[in-house]
Scaffold this motif. Structure first.
Motif, PDB file in Angstrom:
ATOM      1  N   MET A   1      -3.970   6.719  -4.745  1.00  0.00           N
ATOM      2  CA  MET A   1      -4.905   6.054  -3.832  1.00  0.00           C
ATOM      3  C   MET A   1      -4.395   4.645  -3.567  1.00  0.00           C
ATOM      4  O   MET A   1      -5.058   3.655  -3.851  1.00  0.00           O
ATOM      5  CB  MET A   1      -6.301   6.017  -4.451  1.00  0.00           C
ATOM      6  CG  MET A   1      -6.846   7.416  -4.766  1.00  0.00           C
ATOM      7  SD  MET A   1      -8.513   7.402  -5.458  1.00  0.00           S
ATOM      8  CE  MET A   1      -8.263   6.583  -7.019  1.00  0.00           C
TER       9      MET A   1
ATOM     10  N   ASN B   1      -4.034   2.859  -1.036  1.00  0.00           N
ATOM     11  CA  ASN B   1      -4.741   1.962  -0.116  1.00  0.00           C
ATOM     12  C   ASN B   1      -6.029   1.410  -0.739  1.00  0.00           C
ATOM     13  O   ASN B   1      -6.716   0.578  -0.149  1.00  0.00           O
ATOM     14  CB  ASN B   1      -5.043   2.674   1.202  1.00  0.00           C
ATOM     15  CG  ASN B   1      -5.866   3.928   0.972  1.00  0.00           C
ATOM     16  OD1 ASN B   1      -5.933   4.436  -0.140  1.00  0.00           O
ATOM     17  ND2 ASN B   1      -6.495   4.433   2.025  1.00  0.00           N
ATOM     18  N   LYS B   2      -6.378   1.882  -1.920  1.00  0.00           N
ATOM     19  CA  LYS B   2      -7.545   1.370  -2.635  1.00  0.00           C
ATOM     20  C   LYS B   2      -7.106   0.262  -3.577  1.00  0.00           C
ATOM     21  O   LYS B   2      -5.933   0.122  -3.912  1.00  0.00           O
ATOM     22  CB  LYS B   2      -8.201   2.496  -3.450  1.00  0.00           C
ATOM     23  CG  LYS B   2      -8.605   3.718  -2.649  1.00  0.00           C
ATOM     24  CD  LYS B   2      -9.789   3.436  -1.761  1.00  0.00           C
ATOM     25  CE  LYS B   2     -10.232   4.708  -1.043  1.00  0.00           C
ATOM     26  NZ  LYS B   2     -11.300   4.422  -0.073  1.00  0.00           N
ATOM     27  N   ARG B   3      -8.075  -0.476  -4.072  1.00  0.00           N
ATOM     28  CA  ARG B   3      -7.739  -1.549  -4.999  1.00  0.00           C
ATOM     29  C   ARG B   3      -7.220  -0.975  -6.332  1.00  0.00           C
ATOM     30  O   ARG B   3      -6.332  -1.529  -6.956  1.00  0.00           O
ATOM     31  CB  ARG B   3      -8.968  -2.436  -5.212  1.00  0.00           C
ATOM     32  CG  ARG B   3      -8.701  -3.693  -6.000  1.00  0.00           C
ATOM     33  CD  ARG B   3      -9.895  -4.654  -5.970  1.00  0.00           C
ATOM     34  NE  ARG B   3     -10.029  -5.294  -4.671  1.00  0.00           N
ATOM     35  CZ  ARG B   3      -9.389  -6.433  -4.318  1.00  0.00           C
ATOM     36  NH1 ARG B   3      -8.573  -7.027  -5.177  1.00  0.00           N
ATOM     37  NH2 ARG B   3      -9.561  -6.951  -3.136  1.00  0.00           N
TER      38      ARG B   3
ATOM     39  N   LYS C   1       2.390   4.600  -0.913  1.00  0.00           N
ATOM     40  CA  LYS C   1       2.044   5.639  -1.886  1.00  0.00           C
ATOM     41  C   LYS C   1       3.250   5.961  -2.759  1.00  0.00           C
ATOM     42  O   LYS C   1       3.139   6.137  -3.954  1.00  0.00           O
ATOM     43  CB  LYS C   1       1.595   6.901  -1.145  1.00  0.00           C
ATOM     44  CG  LYS C   1       0.115   6.926  -0.809  1.00  0.00           C
ATOM     45  CD  LYS C   1      -0.358   8.340  -0.510  1.00  0.00           C
ATOM     46  CE  LYS C   1      -1.876   8.375  -0.475  1.00  0.00           C
ATOM     47  NZ  LYS C   1      -2.381   9.736  -0.266  1.00  0.00           N
TER      48      LYS C   1
ATOM     49  N   TYR D   1      -3.565  -1.850 -10.156  1.00  0.00           N
ATOM     50  CA  TYR D   1      -4.718  -2.586  -9.613  1.00  0.00           C
ATOM     51  C   TYR D   1      -4.195  -3.694  -8.717  1.00  0.00           C
ATOM     52  O   TYR D   1      -3.357  -4.502  -9.125  1.00  0.00           O
ATOM     53  CB  TYR D   1      -5.566  -3.151 -10.752  1.00  0.00           C
ATOM     54  CG  TYR D   1      -6.845  -3.779 -10.270  1.00  0.00           C
ATOM     55  CD1 TYR D   1      -6.936  -5.161 -10.101  1.00  0.00           C
ATOM     56  CD2 TYR D   1      -7.941  -2.994  -9.955  1.00  0.00           C
ATOM     57  CE1 TYR D   1      -8.100  -5.735  -9.643  1.00  0.00           C
ATOM     58  CE2 TYR D   1      -9.111  -3.561  -9.495  1.00  0.00           C
ATOM     59  CZ  TYR D   1      -9.193  -4.935  -9.338  1.00  0.00           C
ATOM     60  OH  TYR D   1     -10.351  -5.497  -8.874  1.00  0.00           O
TER      61      TYR D   1
ATOM     62  N   ASP E   1       0.798  -1.216   0.000  1.00  0.00           N
ATOM     63  CA  ASP E   1       0.000   0.000   0.000  1.00  0.00           C
ATOM     64  C   ASP E   1       0.831   1.267   0.000  1.00  0.00           C
ATOM     65  O   ASP E   1       0.330   2.336   0.308  1.00  0.00           O
ATOM     66  CB  ASP E   1      -0.928   0.018   1.237  1.00  0.00           C
ATOM     67  CG  ASP E   1      -1.967  -1.088   1.170  1.00  0.00           C
ATOM     68  OD1 ASP E   1      -2.464  -1.497   2.239  1.00  0.00           O
ATOM     69  OD2 ASP E   1      -2.261  -1.522   0.049  1.00  0.00           O
TER      70      ASP E   1
ATOM     71  N   SER F   1      -5.775   2.515  -8.411  1.00  0.00           N
ATOM     72  CA  SER F   1      -5.197   3.833  -8.164  1.00  0.00           C
ATOM     73  C   SER F   1      -4.478   4.338  -9.400  1.00  0.00           C
ATOM     74  O   SER F   1      -3.720   3.593 -10.038  1.00  0.00           O
ATOM     75  CB  SER F   1      -4.205   3.770  -7.004  1.00  0.00           C
ATOM     76  OG  SER F   1      -3.488   4.992  -6.896  1.00  0.00           O
TER      77      SER F   1
END
Lengths: 212, 255
Positions: free
Chosen positions: A121, A123-125, A64, A173, A62, A127
């Protein structure tokens, strides 16, 4: 090619020393643009194998912002077998144009890429991602030149050097906690080179594995 | 979402690869040229012309011609090399009249060179020409003055007072009325074009005409030259010059 062989061995040893490495395999296509597109065919495949060696801001997959490095290789093809070139000179008379030709036998490039990525993003699936890479190339070429009366030369196995920055844009992804799929495109901008500047952009797709 | 992302990624990759494979060819980078014409000139020359129809991917650096009596024209044989240009270009070459030659023109830029197809031409003799109107021999009709018989007639390099290398000077004996025709070389059979200045003009079919030492004939006028039995006849009608108004002038000069 000796330089390429030595560099390859050194980098494999360097990367093999990473214990907790996150592995990256990337494939892309080198698409010549600008003046380069007239002499170099677009669409040559490029393969890169690399590692994430640092990460910041968050958990493992995760992150960034991350730094990485890859070792890559591509081989380019000329748009035609023989290019009609010429030379000018005055051999015992007025200035004349001497017809000739140039043949590019091969063009191999091995490069090291230091990568920077920022996932908005992470931490999202899914980004969006932007990146900026610093690439260093060793380029091996073989070229023959001929101009009637004036020139007949052939060079082979010459190693030239080039450095580029590659801004990228794409998306990632998260397939699972261990696998990350990424795709995008980057533009190669040469800022130093002992050979004709490489002008290309490359769409890429990469798969990353984060071992537990 | 998983399948959708994979689908989007795959489509993006396929589209970018497909789009990137719209290839340029090296031929696109080269200039394109076309051989235009061969015009006999004098007794042993011809004016050959070519045209650059496209410069290619960089400015044209050189243009030129080559010719041979053989259909396989070697660009190094009888080559004339000129500075790069776009559009039409021409050169004078020495050829035997009543002989067949094959001509090519070429252009070169920073990528390479391209040549035209071979142009086959049998060089005929230059045909003498005369003005399409009735004119009295050695007589000038000047719209700003009237008609007068030529009393003084001189030719040669020293009479090319306004440019070129060969001049034909005529006047009415009192030098109040004169016509000075300047050519780039001794004129042979053919039709010549008047220009406003022969400075930096090397076209052998251009000439500059000055009336009364002051008025330059307008560009685009036709001057006809016929060489027969050792005599040269120059005729023109009507061509114009601008004095206090626009005047026409006609004449026929034989020497």
């Amino acid at each position: 090619m000796k330089s390429i062989t030595r560099l390859s061995v050194f980098l494999v040893m360097l990367f093999a020393g990473q214990i907790k490495a996150q592995y990256i395999f990337q494939t892309s296509f080198v698409n010549s643009i600008g003046d380069w597109a007239y002499t170099i065919k677009p669409g040559s495949p490029c393969f890169e194998l690399g590692f994430r060696i640092k990460r910041f801001g968050g958990g493992f997959i995760d992150s960034k912002y991350s730094l990485g490095g890859t070792l890559g290789y591509f081989s380019l093809k000329p748009t035609q077998d023989t290019f009609p070139t010429y030379a000018t000179g005055n051999v015992n008379g007025p200035m004349q144009l001497f017809p000739g030709y140039e043949v590019i036998h091969y063009y191999h490039a091995l490069f090291v890429s230091f990568t920077n990525d920022y996932a908005f993003m992470a931490n999202k699936r899914f980004s969006p991602v932007v990146g900026l890479d610093l690439d260093f190339f060793i380029i091996s070429t073989s070229v023959s030149n001929y101009a009637e009366t004036l020139e007949q030369s052939s060079s082979s196995g010459n190693d030239d050097f080039s450095a580029s920055i590659v801004p990228r844009i794409g998306a990632q992804y998260k397939l699972s906690d261990n696998w990350l799929l990424s795709a995008g495109a980057g533009l190669n901008i040469t800022y130093a080179s002992s050979i004709e500047a490489q002008e290309y952009w490359k769409p890429y797709i990469s798969i990353m594995y984060f071992p537990k | 979402m998983n399948k959708r992302f994979l689908l989007i990624t795959s489509c993006f990759f396929i589209v970018t690869v497909y789009w990137s494979c719209s290839k340029k060819t090296f031929t696109d980078a080269l200039p394109q040229v076309q051989f235009v014409s061969v015009t006999p000139y004098g007794n042993d020359s011809a004016i050959i012309a070519g045209n650059v129809t496209s410069a290619g991917a960089s400015p044209v650096e050189y243009v030129g011609f080559a010719f041979s009596a053989n259909s396989s024209v070697d660009l190094l044989k009888n080559q004339v090399l000129l500075n790069g240009t776009t559009g039409r270009f021409s050169a004078g070459v020495k050829v035997y009249h009543d002989s067949t030659y094959y001509f090519k023109c070429f252009a070169a830029n920073s990528f390479g060179y391209a040549a035209s197809a071979a142009f086959k031409c049998t060089i005929g003799s230059a045909v003498g020409d005369s003005a399409p109107c009735a004119l009295n021999s050695n007589y000038i009709v000047d719209g700003g003055y009237g008609g007068y018989s030529i009393v003084s007639l001189n030719t040669g390099p020293s009479y090319a007072s306004y440019g070129g290398s060969f001049g034909v000077y005529v006047d009415n004996g009192s030098s109040t009325e004169s016509v000075d025709i300047c050519f780039n070389g001794s004129p042979g059979n053919g039709t010549y074009n008047s220009v406003s200045s022969l400075s930096f003009d090397t076209n052998p079919y251009d000439c500059e005409i000055v009336v009364n030492g002051s008025y330059v004939v307008n560009a685009g006028g036709k001057v006809y030259v016929s060489v027969k039995s050792g005599k040269t006849t120059i005729s023109f009608c009507p061509i114009t010059y601008i004095g206090t108004s626009t005047y026409s002038i006609s004449g026929k000069i034989t020497y």
